[in-house]
Design an enzyme around this catalytic site. Structure first.
Site, PDB file in Angstrom:
ATOM      1  N   CYS A  41       1.008   0.228  11.606  1.00  0.00           N
ATOM      2  CA  CYS A  41       1.455   0.317  10.217  1.00  0.00           C
ATOM      3  C   CYS A  41       2.646   1.274  10.131  1.00  0.00           C
ATOM      4  CB  CYS A  41       0.324   0.803   9.314  1.00  0.00           C
ATOM      5  SG  CYS A  41       0.766   0.818   7.554  1.00  0.00           S
ATOM      6  N   ASP A  43       3.036   3.398   7.964  1.00  0.00           N
ATOM      7  CA  ASP A  43       2.533   4.636   7.348  1.00  0.00           C
ATOM      8  C   ASP A  43       2.940   5.874   8.155  1.00  0.00           C
ATOM      9  OD1 ASP A  43       0.637   6.823   6.639  1.00  0.00           O
ATOM     10  OD2 ASP A  43      -0.296   5.273   5.401  1.00  0.00           O
ATOM     11  N   ARG A  45       1.706   8.631   8.498  1.00  0.00           N
ATOM     12  CA  ARG A  45       0.628   9.422   9.096  1.00  0.00           C
ATOM     13  C   ARG A  45       0.142   8.852  10.426  1.00  0.00           C
ATOM     14  NH1 ARG A  45      -3.001   8.794   3.846  1.00  0.00           N
ATOM     15  NH2 ARG A  45      -2.180   6.708   4.246  1.00  0.00           N
ATOM     16  N   HIS A  97      -5.162   1.393  10.320  1.00  0.00           N
ATOM     17  CA  HIS A  97      -5.625   2.756  10.011  1.00  0.00           C
ATOM     18  C   HIS A  97      -6.405   2.747   8.704  1.00  0.00           C
ATOM     19  CE1 HIS A  97      -2.705   3.826   6.754  1.00  0.00           C
ATOM     20  NE2 HIS A  97      -2.055   2.816   7.302  1.00  0.00           N
ATOM     21  N   CYS A 100      -5.408   2.545   4.554  1.00  0.00           N
ATOM     22  CA  CYS A 100      -4.098   1.874   4.538  1.00  0.00           C
ATOM     23  C   CYS A 100      -3.786   1.382   3.114  1.00  0.00           C
ATOM     24  CB  CYS A 100      -4.113   0.698   5.515  1.00  0.00           C
ATOM     25  SG  CYS A 100      -2.524  -0.163   5.628  1.00  0.00           S
TER      26      CYS A 100
HETATM   27 CO    CO Z   1      -1.047   1.379   6.343  1.00  0.00          CO
END
Ligand code: CO
Length: 218
Positions: A41, A43, A45, A97, A100
């Site tokens: 992803c 993302d 993090r 994750h 998400c």
């Molecule tokens: Co995500």
């Protein structure tokens, strides 16, 4: 952090790498020979290298919203083809994750804009497994959909012409499904490790059953 600091940090990092490992960067010039491809992803993090302790040159990365592998996505397919055919990676991992945003938006029918059209692919996963999700405790449905999405995307990698052709030629590349816990920094293996076209179906069934067992017990 002011944006100028990124350059200061970069210079400090490059100098530290060169101190610790003289010739590190000149060694990278020659070629990249990663054993791993990470499909994750976008993302912020979930940084592939930091999570796995892999260095520059060790993991080939493709990231998009909610780690999707869509059959008509030339971007993802090109990255997979380059990694599998040209770099001959030994492992491809699809890494979701928990928490998400894309998966949660799909689960809860949250409109976010243009990305709704991308997230629609996760809603297809949700709808395919609607009975399974409905039977789980409500608090487990988000995490379960993260797991199910990873498992479905592993299948999408495996049924791509790239992987089917690579396996038909006898190439030993494994495709894995993992999920990352933003809350604890740990990777979970979703037990969907595919090494041949013939094993996709039984592994898929077992992995889905594993999600049900894991999530029902919580
Ligand atoms: Co995500």
């Amino acid at each position: 952090m002011p944006i100028q600091d990124l350059f200061a940090h970069n210079r400090a990092w490059a100098a530290q790498m060169e101190r610790d490992r003289p010739g590190f960067f000149t060694g990278l010039i020659k070629q990249q020979t990663p054993k791993y491809m990470w499909i994750g992803c976008s993302d912020s993090r979930v940084p592939a290298n930091q999570i796995t302790g892999l260095e520059p040159g060790e993991v080939f990365v493709h990231r998009n919203v909610a780690n999707l592998v869509v059959h008509s996505d030339l971007n993802a397919l090109s990255a997979i083809q380059y990694a599998v055919d040209m770099l001959q990676v030994e492992h491809v991992m699809v890494v979701g994750h928990y928490g998400c945003g894309g998966v949660m938006a799909a689960l809860n029918n949250v409109r976010v804009g243009l990305a709704d059209n991308w997230i629609r692919h996760i809603q297809s996963v949700r709808d395919r497994h609607s009975d399974l999700l409905a039977a789980l405790p409500e608090a487990q449905r988000g995490d379960a959909l993260v797991d199910l999405n990873v498992i479905e995307q592993v299948v999408n990698v495996c049924v791509s012409t790239v992987m089917m052709d690579a396996w038909a030629k006898g190439q030993k590349t494994s495709v894995h499904g993992w999920a990352f816990g933003v809350h604890d920094g740990l990777l979970q293996d979703l037990h969907m490790t595919v090494t041949s076209t013939a094993s996709i179906e039984p592994l898929y069934r077992a992995a889905i059953a594993g999600v049900v067992a894991e999530r029902s017990a919580r």
